[in-house]
Design an enzyme around this catalytic site. Structure first.
Site, PDB file in Angstrom:
ATOM      1  N   LYS A  23       2.578  13.590  -2.217  1.00  0.00           N
ATOM      2  CA  LYS A  23       1.447  13.035  -1.476  1.00  0.00           C
ATOM      3  C   LYS A  23       1.090  11.715  -2.139  1.00  0.00           C
ATOM      4  O   LYS A  23       0.527  11.675  -3.243  1.00  0.00           O
ATOM      5  CB  LYS A  23       0.261  14.004  -1.492  1.00  0.00           C
ATOM      6  CG  LYS A  23      -0.872  13.527  -0.601  1.00  0.00           C
ATOM      7  CD  LYS A  23      -1.868  14.642  -0.340  1.00  0.00           C
ATOM      8  CE  LYS A  23      -2.849  14.258   0.750  1.00  0.00           C
ATOM      9  NZ  LYS A  23      -3.641  13.073   0.454  1.00  0.00           N
TER      10      LYS A  23
ATOM     11  N   LYS B 263      -2.914  19.915  -3.529  1.00  0.00           N
ATOM     12  CA  LYS B 263      -3.416  18.829  -4.376  1.00  0.00           C
ATOM     13  C   LYS B 263      -3.270  19.135  -5.873  1.00  0.00           C
ATOM     14  O   LYS B 263      -3.243  20.296  -6.289  1.00  0.00           O
ATOM     15  CB  LYS B 263      -4.905  18.583  -4.066  1.00  0.00           C
ATOM     16  CG  LYS B 263      -5.188  18.248  -2.611  1.00  0.00           C
ATOM     17  CD  LYS B 263      -4.833  16.832  -2.249  1.00  0.00           C
ATOM     18  CE  LYS B 263      -5.854  15.836  -2.695  1.00  0.00           C
ATOM     19  NZ  LYS B 263      -6.986  15.667  -1.793  1.00  0.00           N
TER      20      LYS B 263
HETATM   21  S1  IVH Z   1       1.522  13.465   6.642  1.00  0.00           S
HETATM   22  C1  IVH Z   1      -0.045  14.732  10.483  1.00  0.00           C
HETATM   23  N1  IVH Z   1       2.723  13.032   4.381  1.00  0.00           N
HETATM   24  O1  IVH Z   1      -2.521  11.895   3.192  1.00  0.00           O
HETATM   25  C2  IVH Z   1      -0.181  14.512   9.052  1.00  0.00           C
HETATM   26  N2  IVH Z   1       0.505  12.259   4.631  1.00  0.00           N
HETATM   27  O2  IVH Z   1      -4.701  13.757   4.244  1.00  0.00           O
HETATM   28  C3  IVH Z   1      -0.125  13.103   8.700  1.00  0.00           C
HETATM   29  N3  IVH Z   1      -0.369  11.061   2.685  1.00  0.00           N
HETATM   30  O3  IVH Z   1      -3.778   9.997   5.807  1.00  0.00           O
HETATM   31  C4  IVH Z   1       0.017  12.847   7.266  1.00  0.00           C
HETATM   32  N4  IVH Z   1       1.452  11.212   1.464  1.00  0.00           N
HETATM   33  O4  IVH Z   1      -2.508   8.773   4.007  1.00  0.00           O
HETATM   34  C5  IVH Z   1       1.598  12.881   5.082  1.00  0.00           C
HETATM   35  N5  IVH Z   1       3.930  12.665   2.418  1.00  0.00           N
HETATM   36  C6  IVH Z   1       2.820  12.521   3.135  1.00  0.00           C
HETATM   37  C7  IVH Z   1       1.687  11.851   2.623  1.00  0.00           C
HETATM   38  C8  IVH Z   1       0.542  11.750   3.405  1.00  0.00           C
HETATM   39  C9  IVH Z   1       0.213  10.751   1.528  1.00  0.00           C
HETATM   40  C10 IVH Z   1      -1.765  10.734   3.050  1.00  0.00           C
HETATM   41  C11 IVH Z   1      -1.899   9.989   4.348  1.00  0.00           C
HETATM   42  C12 IVH Z   1      -2.832  10.790   5.200  1.00  0.00           C
HETATM   43  C13 IVH Z   1      -3.459  11.714   4.208  1.00  0.00           C
HETATM   44  C14 IVH Z   1      -3.731  13.031   4.911  1.00  0.00           C
END
Ligand code: IVH
Length: 675
Positions: A120, A319
């Site tokens: 993440k 997290k």
């Molecule tokens: S998927 C439909 N993959 O986390 C889901 N998000 O809380 C869309 N983020 O706004 C997000 N790494 O900025 C996804 N590998 C990852 C991610 C990621 C960081 C962030 C992203 C999003 C937030 C969601």
């Protein structure tokens, strides 16, 4: 070749080199060659402005600032993720997914669900809109429905292709994260400080500030990065792609950067193992992450699971414990270091951050306190990342109370009462008491007894405190007069530990000359310099008679070091202590083996992992650097060697995957020319 053909060829070539450099991290040509290609392109375009197209690599930076960022309505909303903070929450998620997919016969009762597992990334979500393979628009997430148009800024991000590698027809929206590498963030903050401008709190804030700039020429100077992790509107979905992981693979083939850790895992066990593995490697990655993300890998299963309010049911963010927290700054006290440096230390209202409760945090020096503008009474951001000592990052200005007090460096030492001096041009204020100051004496002695110096096992901080407070030890020489009887009487000592300690002191009578010099704690003389001086002069006697010019003849010894050494060795009190050790207490520093050429490992990059039998990792790193090599934190294709000891981390696995040669301590010693 016709000029227009050459133009097309240059554009293709430059885009290819950008991809190799910024996405694959595997450049083919030198910077100068690249610059020459770019110059040639710019010359043709200058002669024929009518040929310029927006996807030309020369067109990344736009001219004048725009008024304000326009709104963009997302064709497909940008969602957020459900969070889990512990294993039970992950287990519950996996159960829900499993039950739902078995009910719809997408997974057999006894089978595990397969997930794509990703890091993440701790940056900002962005949506890139390609039309017929050319970047048309980039927008921030905003509230998920409507974001801001940051196209001009995103065009400056060199890892974002302006044109995809194949002409994907219609609309392809790529979703991912914009961020700054930690090293780039530090360089940016250093430059901000030089210009007297405001510091950014962390890479994420710096990335956010850079991405939302109104003048894209400023954004162009901030080395932002992009990684793709998903998609929005896709007019022509590649028909053979049925999984999240293969879709990301396909995006990578289109030239988009996809983060390296992406993998697939099976069921709860696989998820938790991935989480453990990444949390161990977290600080070796060049960018900040705040957890991992699991996504059901089958796209058919994703469609079946669908969405709940604003998040997909098929994905979960697991997290890590937060590394930053807010707390109250109760007071700022000063601590006296080994060389008298006065370090302001923040006393904090206890706060749980980075997995421990923190009550103190360093503020480094007086200037740092001013620059960060932290005041006593402020609510502050405290950061503790991994094993790094906790630090106060910044005040939360909105919460500043009216009676917040500025820190004032005391004018006299809180331990010995001596004057505190600050030499012009230096950032550090020092107690002028020298070894008269008990705080400095204690630390000088603890330093001398340390593993990298005289290595007197059992003579730690607590014991030194007692010996200094009782007035029994005033100088380093006094250590060599300690007896079993008197030591046995000290707190937390007995006959046996006293005997062991006296034996350890005895062994320390024949230190390597380099270690002995390092133990003296001369300013600017670190371990490597001490070893250089030892190799050059060969004996204490020769060194004590050396002039500043003689010292400057030693490779890597500059005027500041030479001056510090001469000053230290000419100081009558220091000479007395050294002579007492050599002449009265039987201390005989041993000449050192000749060191390898400082170029033996030039150009070689090392990564260290696990526990080596005879070196600490610090020592190993110092030797590598002294031999001209480089030590980095994470393994890549460009790593020359991984040095692995007992209980190596995932770096060893990564080395094996990438085919990077692995050495044990013996192998490292051989490279260093030690046997
Ligand atoms: S998927 C439909 N993959 O986390 C889901 N998000 O809380 C869309 N983020 O706004 C997000 N790494 O900025 C996804 N590998 C990852 C991610 C990621 C960081 C962030 C992203 C999003 C937030 C969601």
């Amino acid at each position: 070749m016709k000029e227009q053909e050459r133009l097309q060829e240059l554009r293709r070539e430059i885009a290819e080199h950008d991809h190799r450099y910024y996405v694959l991290d595997d450049p083919l040509i030198a910077d100068a060659e690249y610059d020459a290609l770019m110059r040639e392109l710019q010359e043709i375009e200058a002669a024929h402005p009518e040929w310029i197209t927006p996807d030309s690599p020369s067109q990344r930076v736009a001219g004048a600032p725009s008024g304000e960022l326009a709104e963009v309505r997302h064709a497909v909303p940008m969602l957020s993720l459900a969070n889990a903070f512990d294993d039970d929450e992950v287990a519950a998620f996996n159960r829900r997914v499993h039950d739902s997919l078995t009910a719809s016969a997408l997974v057999a009762e006894n089978d595990s669900v397969i997930y794509a597992a990703e890091v993440k990334l701790d940056g900002l979500a962005i949506s890139l809109r390609y039309v017929d393979g050319v970047l048309q628009q980039a927008a921030t997430r905003g509230d998920g429905q409507t974001g801001e148009d940051v196209t001009a800024n995103v065009r400056t991000i060199r890892s974002v292709p302006l044109r995809l590698r194949t002409a994907v027809p219609g609309v392809l929206e790529v979703r991912g994260e914009v961020l700054l590498f930690r090293s780039d963030f530090e360089a940016l903050n250093a430059a901000q400080a030089d210009r007297g401008q405001k510091l950014f709190v962390n890479p994420r804030n710096a990335a956010a500030g850079s991405l939302r700039q109104l003048d894209s020429r400023i954004t162009a100077q901030r080395p932002l990065r992009f990684f793709a992790y998903g998609w929005g509107q896709v007019d022509h979905f590649p028909p053979e792609v049925e999984h999240h992981s293969t879709m990301l693979g396909w995006l990578a083939e289109q030239g988009l950067p996809v983060e390296d850790s992406l993998t697939t895992v099976s069921g709860l066990e696989g998820m938790l193992e991935f989480h453990r593995n990444i949390s161990e490697r977290r600080h070796d990655l060049p960018y900040d992450i705040d957890g991992v993300v699991y996504k059901v890998n089958s796209l058919a299963a994703q469609r079946q699971l669908g969405f709940v309010s604003r998040a997909p049911r098929f994905a979960l963010a697991h997290k890590f414990p937060a590394e930053e927290a807010h707390t109250e700054l109760l007071d700022i006290e000063v601590q006296v270091g080994r060389t008298g440096a006065m370090t302001p230390v923040a006393r904090l209202k206890p706060v749980f951050v980075g997995g421990v409760t923190v009550t103190n945090a360093t503020l480094h020096n007086e200037d740092e306190v001013r620059r960060k503008d932290v005041r006593i009474g402020d609510t502050v951001v405290v950061r503790r990342a991994g094993d790094v000592i906790p630090e106060v990052v910044a005040p939360v200005l909105d919460k500043r109370p009216h009676n917040a007090r500025e820190f004032v460096m005391p004018t006299s030492c809180p331990v010995c009462g001596s004057r505190i001096e600050r030499i012009e041009g230096e950032s550090v204020a020092r107690c002028s008491g020298g070894l008269y100051c008990a705080a400095q004496r204690k630390q000088a002695l603890t330093h001398a007894a340390g593993r990298r110096a005289l290595d007197i096992d059992g003579l730690g901080e607590k014991l030194v405190d007692q010996l200094v407070e009782r007035g029994r030890v005033r100088t380093l020489a006094d250590i060599f007069t300690l007896t079993v009887n008197e030591l046995a009487e000290l707190e937390r000592m007995g006959e046996k530990s006293a005997t062991n300690l006296v034996q350890a002191i005895d062994r320390a009578r024949r230190p390597g000359l380099g270690r002995f010099l390092f133990a003296l704690g001369i300013r600017h003389v670190g371990e490597a310099t001490a070893r250089d001086l030892a190799a050059h002069f060969g004996s204490m006697e020769k060194l004590m008679n050396a002039s500043q010019d003689d010292l400057m003849a030693v490779p890597d010894v500059g005027p500041a070091v030479a001056e510090a050494v001469v000053q230290f060795l000419q100081e009558p009190h220091n000479r007395e202590v050294i002579q007492a050790m050599l002449e009265e207490h039987g201390v005989e520093p041993q000449p050192e083996a000749v060191r390898p050429q400082a170029t033996a490992l030039a150009g070689k990059t090392f990564v260290l992992t696990g526990t080596l039998p005879n070196f600490t990792r610090d020592e190993a790193a110092q030797r590598i650097v002294a031999a001209g090599g480089k030590v980095t934190g994470s393994v890549s294709k460009k790593t020359s060697y991984v040095v692995a000891g007992a209980d190596p981390g995932s770096k060893l696995t990564r080395a094996e995957t990438l085919g990077v040669p692995v050495l044990d301590e013996q192998g490292l010693r051989q490279l260093l020319g030690e046997n």
